[in-house]
Motif scaffolding. Structure first.
Motif, PDB file in Angstrom:
ATOM      1  N   VAL A 230       1.080  -1.153  -0.052  1.00 47.71           N
ATOM      2  CA  VAL A 230      -0.176   0.014   0.588  1.00 47.71           C
ATOM      3  C   VAL A 230       1.216   1.344   0.223  1.00 47.71           C
TER       4      VAL A 230
ATOM      5  N   VAL B  82      -6.627   4.159  -2.880  1.00 44.78           N
ATOM      6  CA  VAL B  82      -7.271   2.702  -2.630  1.00 44.78           C
ATOM      7  C   VAL B  82      -8.536   2.591  -2.216  1.00 44.78           C
TER       8      VAL B  82
ATOM      9  N   LEU C 277      -8.828  -3.841  -3.306  1.00 45.71           N
ATOM     10  CA  LEU C 277      -8.361  -4.484  -1.596  1.00 45.71           C
ATOM     11  C   LEU C 277      -8.501  -5.847  -2.110  1.00 45.71           C
TER      12      LEU C 277
END
Length: 341
Positions: free
Chosen positions: A300, A310, A315
């Motif tokens: 990340v 993000v 994810l």
């Protein structure tokens, strides 16, 4: 182009590079595209296995491999990257700065499904350095239909396939949590790890405080760090489901938008990412970041340094490739870890 016997080629113009390969000595062109063949060239051509060669015949319906490769490059290129010299229908893209490589996977797949052409690249969402090779383009045959290249250009009419987002300098804050550290029962070995990982990028740690397991204190600490100018807040520890683990609640109470609490990555399943006021990341890092070589934090952090927000969907895609094998000799990022997004 026209195929003729090499012995009959004197005075003709080569329509492609002629490569000589001698193991351990050379792999390079002995003659370049556009070379006018002389009598003295014939033995050299025969020595590299060219009993027949292609010579150029002007045809407005086709493109030479180098001309077509230039079109592929134009479809790929973006800011902060430059081309290599064109060679044998191939052009490579080189990074001009340190940053995060982004790849439009759908466009890349469409181009490679067209046939007679290819583009190969690094994985997207990976950090690169100035001078790194990003991608290579190539036309497979020596010539290709011009109208085919016109059709494939339409795939990238709105935007190119690749983007290189430069890394930005960050002012970081580290919030260390835990009764055991706050009361001096154990040494804080978490903060040095975070400082070391931040040092891989252009960062300045402007705020560091240690709090016990009091969620209000942790919340206040996060907000104080942002007030002090931090544009990245990292909270260490307190991320599991034990009664004394208050970091997730503390981050929520700042008013930050929780993108995800949990990630399909090992090590790093209890990771939390949020954004305060839409642009200041507040991270909750589980204990594994302290002792594992590579974790969710390593995946990340480059995106945060490039201001690349993000999403929860991204994810979720990390499940495939999200298992670090904890190799004795770590070669990350040159491995499969975290290549799912």
């Amino acid at each position: 182009m026209k195929l003729i016997k090499t012995e009959d080629a004197v005075g003709q113009v080569l329509c492609h590079d002629i490569t000589q390969i001698i193991k351990g000595v050379t792999k390079d062109a002995v003659f370049r595209k556009g070379h006018i063949i002389t009598e003295e060239d014939i033995p050299v051509l025969l020595s590299v296995g060219k009993d027949h060669i292609y010579i150029w015949e002007k045809d407005d319906t086709i493109l030479h491999e180098n001309e077509a490769a230039q079109i592929l490059y134009e479809m790929c290129k973006n800011d902060h990257m430059h081309p290599s010299d064109v060679k044998e229908g191939k052009i490579e893209l080189i990074a001009d700065c340190n940053g995060l490589l982004k790849v439009d996977k759908e466009k890349l797949k469409k181009v490679n499904s067209f046939g007679e052409m290819m583009i190969a690249s690094r994985h997207g969402n990976t950090p690169v350095k100035a001078g790194d090779k990003l991608a290579g383009t190539r036309i497979i045959p020596l010539v290709i239909k011009k109208d085919k290249m016109e059709r494939v250009k339409a795939i990238c009419a709105d935007a190119p396939i690749f983007t290189l987002k430069p890394f930005h300098k960050k002012k970081a804050a580290i919030i260390t949590t835990g009764n055991e550290v706050y009361h001096g029962r154990i040494e804080d070995t978490f903060t040095p790890v975070i400082r070391e990982k931040l040092a891989e990028y252009d960062t300045e740690v402007i705020f560091h405080e240690t709090f016990d397991d009091d969620n209000q204190k942790i919340t206040d600490g996060c907000l104080a760090a942002i007030e002090a100018g931090a544009d990245l807040v990292i909270c260490t520890g307190g991320m599991s489901v034990d009664p004394d683990d208050k970091t997730p609640l503390a981050i929520k109470n700042t008013g930050a938008e929780i993108i995800s609490y949990g990630a399909p990555v090992l090590p790093g399943a209890m990771f939390l990412i949020s954004y305060y006021n839409g642009n200041v990341p507040i991270l909750g890092l589980p204990g594994c970041v302290m002792y594992a070589k590579r974790t969710i934090f390593d995946l990340v952090l480059p995106r945060i340094m490039a201001d690349d927000k993000v999403t929860a969907e991204e994810l979720a895609a990390l499940g495939e490739g999200g298992l670090c094998l904890n190799c004795d000799h770590c070669i990350y990022p040159n491995c499969g870890f975290g290549k799912g997004w």
